[in-house]
Design a protein around this motif. Structure first.
Motif, PDB file in Angstrom:
ATOM      1  N   THR A  36      11.759 -20.549  -1.831  1.00 50.28           N
ATOM      2  CA  THR A  36      11.795 -19.097  -1.658  1.00 50.28           C
ATOM      3  C   THR A  36      12.808 -18.464  -2.608  1.00 50.28           C
ATOM      4  O   THR A  36      12.540 -17.436  -3.247  1.00 50.28           O
ATOM      5  CB  THR A  36      12.151 -18.730  -0.206  1.00 50.28           C
ATOM      6  OG1 THR A  36      11.166 -19.273   0.679  1.00 50.28           O
ATOM      7  CG2 THR A  36      12.214 -17.221  -0.009  1.00 50.28           C
ATOM      8  N   ALA A  37      13.970 -19.090  -2.710  1.00 51.91           N
ATOM      9  CA  ALA A  37      15.024 -18.567  -3.589  1.00 51.91           C
ATOM     10  C   ALA A  37      14.573 -18.584  -5.049  1.00 51.91           C
ATOM     11  O   ALA A  37      14.876 -17.652  -5.811  1.00 51.91           O
ATOM     12  CB  ALA A  37      16.300 -19.380  -3.419  1.00 51.91           C
ATOM     13  N   LEU A  38      13.843 -19.618  -5.455  1.00 54.91           N
ATOM     14  CA  LEU A  38      13.361 -19.671  -6.833  1.00 54.91           C
ATOM     15  C   LEU A  38      12.366 -18.549  -7.120  1.00 54.91           C
ATOM     16  O   LEU A  38      12.373 -17.956  -8.207  1.00 54.91           O
ATOM     17  CB  LEU A  38      12.723 -21.030  -7.116  1.00 54.91           C
ATOM     18  CG  LEU A  38      13.693 -22.200  -7.294  1.00 54.91           C
ATOM     19  CD1 LEU A  38      12.921 -23.502  -7.465  1.00 54.91           C
ATOM     20  CD2 LEU A  38      14.623 -21.981  -8.484  1.00 54.91           C
ATOM     21  N   LEU A  39      11.501 -18.253  -6.150  1.00 53.14           N
ATOM     22  CA  LEU A  39      10.576 -17.131  -6.323  1.00 53.14           C
ATOM     23  C   LEU A  39      11.337 -15.816  -6.467  1.00 53.14           C
ATOM     24  O   LEU A  39      11.002 -14.973  -7.317  1.00 53.14           O
ATOM     25  CB  LEU A  39       9.606 -17.050  -5.145  1.00 53.14           C
ATOM     26  CG  LEU A  39       8.464 -18.070  -5.132  1.00 53.14           C
ATOM     27  CD1 LEU A  39       7.747 -18.049  -3.793  1.00 53.14           C
ATOM     28  CD2 LEU A  39       7.470 -17.790  -6.272  1.00 53.14           C
ATOM     29  N   THR A  40      12.370 -15.638  -5.650  1.00 51.83           N
ATOM     30  CA  THR A  40      13.179 -14.420  -5.742  1.00 51.83           C
ATOM     31  C   THR A  40      13.871 -14.337  -7.095  1.00 51.83           C
ATOM     32  O   THR A  40      13.886 -13.273  -7.735  1.00 51.83           O
ATOM     33  CB  THR A  40      14.211 -14.383  -4.606  1.00 51.83           C
ATOM     34  OG1 THR A  40      13.524 -14.368  -3.341  1.00 51.83           O
ATOM     35  CG2 THR A  40      15.097 -13.147  -4.705  1.00 51.83           C
ATOM     36  N   GLN A  41      14.442 -15.456  -7.540  1.00 51.55           N
ATOM     37  CA  GLN A  41      15.080 -15.483  -8.857  1.00 51.55           C
ATOM     38  C   GLN A  41      14.086 -15.135  -9.954  1.00 51.55           C
ATOM     39  O   GLN A  41      14.417 -14.414 -10.912  1.00 51.55           O
ATOM     40  CB  GLN A  41      15.682 -16.861  -9.136  1.00 51.55           C
ATOM     41  CG  GLN A  41      16.993 -17.154  -8.426  1.00 51.55           C
ATOM     42  CD  GLN A  41      17.533 -18.523  -8.823  1.00 51.55           C
ATOM     43  OE1 GLN A  41      17.149 -19.541  -8.255  1.00 51.55           O
ATOM     44  NE2 GLN A  41      18.402 -18.552  -9.814  1.00 51.55           N
ATOM     45  N   TYR A  42      12.875 -15.648  -9.819  1.00 49.47           N
ATOM     46  CA  TYR A  42      11.865 -15.400 -10.833  1.00 49.47           C
ATOM     47  C   TYR A  42      11.509 -13.920 -10.906  1.00 49.47           C
ATOM     48  O   TYR A  42      11.479 -13.328 -12.000  1.00 49.47           O
ATOM     49  CB  TYR A  42      10.601 -16.229 -10.559  1.00 49.47           C
ATOM     50  CG  TYR A  42       9.542 -16.007 -11.614  1.00 49.47           C
ATOM     51  CD1 TYR A  42       9.556 -16.730 -12.799  1.00 49.47           C
ATOM     52  CD2 TYR A  42       8.557 -15.045 -11.441  1.00 49.47           C
ATOM     53  CE1 TYR A  42       8.610 -16.508 -13.786  1.00 49.47           C
ATOM     54  CE2 TYR A  42       7.609 -14.800 -12.426  1.00 49.47           C
ATOM     55  CZ  TYR A  42       7.649 -15.534 -13.600  1.00 49.47           C
ATOM     56  OH  TYR A  42       6.719 -15.284 -14.571  1.00 49.47           O
ATOM     57  N   VAL A  43      11.223 -13.304  -9.757  1.00 42.77           N
ATOM     58  CA  VAL A  43      10.853 -11.886  -9.750  1.00 42.77           C
ATOM     59  C   VAL A  43      12.011 -11.030 -10.266  1.00 42.77           C
ATOM     60  O   VAL A  43      11.810 -10.085 -11.045  1.00 42.77           O
ATOM     61  CB  VAL A  43      10.411 -11.445  -8.342  1.00 42.77           C
ATOM     62  CG1 VAL A  43      10.157  -9.939  -8.305  1.00 42.77           C
ATOM     63  CG2 VAL A  43       9.149 -12.198  -7.918  1.00 42.77           C
ATOM     64  N   ASP A  44      13.229 -11.357  -9.850  1.00 47.74           N
ATOM     65  CA  ASP A  44      14.405 -10.614 -10.327  1.00 47.74           C
ATOM     66  C   ASP A  44      14.534 -10.706 -11.847  1.00 47.74           C
ATOM     67  O   ASP A  44      14.792  -9.707 -12.530  1.00 47.74           O
ATOM     68  CB  ASP A  44      15.682 -11.149  -9.674  1.00 47.74           C
ATOM     69  CG  ASP A  44      15.805 -10.779  -8.209  1.00 47.74           C
ATOM     70  OD1 ASP A  44      15.046  -9.900  -7.749  1.00 47.74           O
ATOM     71  OD2 ASP A  44      16.663 -11.373  -7.523  1.00 47.74           O
ATOM     72  N   ALA A  45      14.373 -11.917 -12.385  1.00 41.20           N
ATOM     73  CA  ALA A  45      14.490 -12.110 -13.828  1.00 41.20           C
ATOM     74  C   ALA A  45      13.363 -11.400 -14.572  1.00 41.20           C
ATOM     75  O   ALA A  45      13.575 -10.815 -15.642  1.00 41.20           O
ATOM     76  CB  ALA A  45      14.475 -13.601 -14.156  1.00 41.20           C
ATOM     77  N   LEU A  46      12.161 -11.444 -14.004  1.00 48.21           N
ATOM     78  CA  LEU A  46      11.005 -10.787 -14.616  1.00 48.21           C
ATOM     79  C   LEU A  46      11.244  -9.286 -14.747  1.00 48.21           C
ATOM     80  O   LEU A  46      11.060  -8.703 -15.828  1.00 48.21           O
ATOM     81  CB  LEU A  46       9.761 -11.066 -13.769  1.00 48.21           C
ATOM     82  CG  LEU A  46       8.457 -10.364 -14.158  1.00 48.21           C
ATOM     83  CD1 LEU A  46       7.962 -10.861 -15.507  1.00 48.21           C
ATOM     84  CD2 LEU A  46       7.395 -10.599 -13.080  1.00 48.21           C
ATOM     85  N   VAL A  47      11.653  -8.647 -13.661  1.00 48.17           N
ATOM     86  CA  VAL A  47      11.873  -7.201 -13.675  1.00 48.17           C
ATOM     87  C   VAL A  47      13.026  -6.839 -14.610  1.00 48.17           C
ATOM     88  O   VAL A  47      13.032  -5.769 -15.224  1.00 48.17           O
ATOM     89  CB  VAL A  47      12.118  -6.688 -12.244  1.00 48.17           C
ATOM     90  CG1 VAL A  47      12.490  -5.209 -12.243  1.00 48.17           C
ATOM     91  CG2 VAL A  47      10.873  -6.910 -11.380  1.00 48.17           C
TER      92      VAL A  47
END
Length: 298
Positions: A36-47
């Motif tokens: 879950t944390a990796l998905l959050t990191q990914y979306v944060d980095a993407l935006v």
């Protein structure tokens, strides 16, 4: 004798310590919170347009709409904001984290499917699918302001199924599409099955049609549909399939619908469905290995 015993004990302790250090893969296995944390990191980095924020494995691979790109290209350059919707699917067995996410490119919605392939708690591969919905699009998402009905419902005791059993039920869906009939295809739907496609209710309560039941709806033949398994969330009872719907002469010249589609499955039936899909060329393949074997149709 006492000193000798202490020496033996010390050696045993040292061996156990060495064994623990010699098993880094087990120590670094990503659990649900980690995925879950990796998905959050990914979306944060993407935006933020900043891939350097991510814990990446060497030689990480990135695809968008089944095409290999350099990480930081594609939607990474154009996304402007996140929306209010995200649905996660966590496969701790195969170490994959999947999400359907609502994003924005200025006034255009980007319905984003993302799958992270994780190794040693780092992102080793990223596959994505981007469907854009402009303000003048025919179908405007109406159901992405809250969790999809039934998708996060806890599974009752004794109704949870094995990974293999869930996959078999999920694959009944493309089989029904293949022959144009969910009844003859043996697709197992619960009476209340609810389906949302690109943010629009297309089956179940509130679909706005006279034939909201999955078995009642007319479906066209999809004789060349291809499906493979993207992930299985064994804890939450969800199978995510990648599918290319094949030729139907209905998605634009030379195109087929391509999707990451999630199926909530328990008690031998499909209860809720969520899909983000887009038209892509007929020859589009996933270009990633299915997480689980899919029986071939003759």
């Amino acid at each position: 004798m006492r000193h000798k015993g202490h020496a033996i004990l010390a050696r045993v302790v040292a061996l156990f310590a060495f064994a623990a250090l010699a098993s880094p893969a087990a120590a670094q296995q990503c659990d649900r919170a980690c995925l879950t944390a990796l998905l959050t990191q990914y979306v944060d980095a993407l935006v933020a347009h900043d891939p350097s924020r991510l814990p990446l494995a060497p030689s990480v691979r990135f695809t968008e709409d089944s095409k290999d790109l350099k990480l930081g290209e594609g939607l990474w350059k154009t996304v402007t904001a996140r929306g209010g919707f995200r649905q996660d699917y966590l496969d701790t067995t195969r170490q994959t984290a999947v999400a359907h996410v609502q994003l924005w490119e200025d006034k255009t919605q980007a319905l984003y499917s993302v799958l992270l392939h994780v190794k040693d708690s780092k992102i080793a591969g990223i596959e994505t699918l981007v469907q854009r919905v402009t303000t003048d699009g025919r179908f405007q998402p109406t159901e992405l302001g809250a969790p999809i009905k039934g998708m996060n419902t806890p599974i009752l005791a004794g109704r949870k199924m094995s990974r293999a059993e869930m996959i078999k039920v999920a694959l009944g869906y493309p089989e029904g599409l293949r022959i144009g009939n969910f009844t003859d295809g043996g697709t197992k739907f619960a009476p209340e099955t609810y389906r949302v496609e690109n943010g629009v209710i297309t089956a179940g309560a509130g679909c706005g049609r006279a034939d909201c039941g999955m078995y009642a709806q007319h479906i066209m033949l999809h004789p060349s549909i291809i499906a493979n398994v993207a992930a299985v969330d064994e804890e939450n009872g969800v199978v995510v399939l990648w599918m290319n719907f094949g030729y139907t002469d209905s998605y634009g010249p030379g195109n087929a619908l391509v999707t990451f589609e999630a199926f909530k499955i328990w008690g031998g039936q499909i209860h809720s469905i969520l899909a983000f899909f887009k038209p892509l060329p007929l020859a589009t393949s996933r270009n990633w290995t299915s997480s689980d074997e899919v029986p071939r149709k003759e």
